[in-house]
Design an enzyme around this catalytic site. Sequence first.
Site, short mmCIF file in Angstrom:
data_model
loop_
_atom_site.label_atom_id
_atom_site.label_comp_id
_atom_site.label_asym_id
_atom_site.label_seq_id
_atom_site.Cartn_x
_atom_site.Cartn_y
_atom_site.Cartn_z
N LYS A 66 -0.59 26.08 -15.26
CA LYS A 66 -0.84 25.55 -13.90
C LYS A 66 -1.68 26.54 -13.10
O LYS A 66 -2.56 26.14 -12.32
CB LYS A 66 0.51 25.31 -13.21
CG LYS A 66 0.37 24.75 -11.81
CD LYS A 66 1.72 24.36 -11.23
CE LYS A 66 1.56 23.97 -9.78
NZ LYS A 66 1.92 22.62 -9.48
N ASN A 108 -0.75 18.20 4.60
CA ASN A 108 -0.39 17.05 3.76
C ASN A 108 0.07 15.91 4.66
O ASN A 108 0.56 16.15 5.77
CB ASN A 108 0.75 17.45 2.81
CG ASN A 108 1.16 16.31 1.89
OD1 ASN A 108 0.31 15.58 1.35
ND2 ASN A 108 2.47 16.12 1.70
N HIS A 110 2.54 12.34 4.56
CA HIS A 110 3.59 11.70 3.77
C HIS A 110 4.09 10.47 4.52
O HIS A 110 4.27 10.52 5.74
CB HIS A 110 4.73 12.70 3.53
CG HIS A 110 5.79 12.13 2.66
ND1 HIS A 110 5.64 11.99 1.29
CD2 HIS A 110 7.01 11.60 2.95
CE1 HIS A 110 6.72 11.43 0.79
NE2 HIS A 110 7.57 11.18 1.77
C1 GAR Z 1 -0.36 7.84 1.37
O1 GAR Z 1 0.48 6.86 1.91
C2 GAR Z 1 0.24 9.21 1.53
O2 GAR Z 1 1.01 9.34 2.69
C3 GAR Z 1 1.10 9.31 0.30
O3 GAR Z 1 0.32 8.75 -0.71
C4 GAR Z 1 -0.45 7.69 -0.15
C5 GAR Z 1 -1.87 7.83 -0.66
O4 GAR Z 1 -2.61 6.69 -0.33
N1 GAR Z 1 1.46 10.65 0.01
C6 GAR Z 1 2.63 10.97 -0.53
O5 GAR Z 1 3.46 10.16 -0.87
C7 GAR Z 1 2.86 12.47 -0.70
N2 GAR Z 1 4.15 12.71 -1.19
P1 GAR Z 1 -4.20 6.75 -0.38
O6 GAR Z 1 -4.60 7.29 -1.76
O7 GAR Z 1 -4.64 5.34 -0.19
O8 GAR Z 1 -4.65 7.66 0.72
#
Ligand code: GAR
Length: 210
Positions: A66, A108, A110
């Site tokens: 990683k 980030n 979420h």
């Molecule tokens: C988003 O809803 C983001 O908040 C989530 O992934 C999605 C990506 O959508 N992130 C997580 O769950 C992080 N743990 P996108 O590719 O259409 O932007």
Amino acid sequence: MSCRIAILASGTGSNAAAIMDYFAMRPSTAQTAVVISDNPNAQVLEKAKQRGVDAVCFLQKDYTSKAAFEAAVLQALTDAGADFAALAGYMRLVGPTLLLPFLGRMVNIHPSLLPAFPGRSAIQDALAAGVRKTGITIHYVDSGLDTGPIIYQGVLSVMPEESEHSLTKRIHEMEHFSYPRIIHACVENRVCMQQESVIWRDKLLCECWS
Ligand code: GAR
């Protein structure tokens, strides 16, 4: 001087597109320097290319560790001159090789009110738990899974009998509006991280969104 933002994403890239489009209109504030994905089939790569943004894919399986994978990603960020990084659906824990050089400069998003419902299926988990309120969280990245000092949370009421499709759509709309604007505040130092706390210098923006 205009900030150079790197976006890391693993999937559809709707948040990445919102960030790229927002800053394409504000080039003197920031520019999207590069989009990096860990998934060769991620639609985000195409979304970047359509907008003339460099897009690079790194597969962790091509590296012996990683740390080696993250060293390659870090080199791409350095080559692109990135001074800020936004995770936008990047479904990987960030290790120290990548995190430490960007500590306090990596955020980030979420789709839940953290610390509730971290992980990959936050919207489904919130619905299954029967919560009446959910929303989005934007936070500085640390070494945990969807942890780190919280910059902003937006709250949504869950409607009676609401479907996953409808809630996902409303959460995405809130994400697409909020994430570029919070990144804007970060790159202008209107908000920053100090010793694992979030300091808002722009009290008006903070309060009118809270
Ligand atoms: C988003 O809803 C983001 O908040 C989530 O992934 C999605 C990506 O959508 N992130 C997580 O769950 C992080 N743990 P996108 O590719 O259409 O932007």
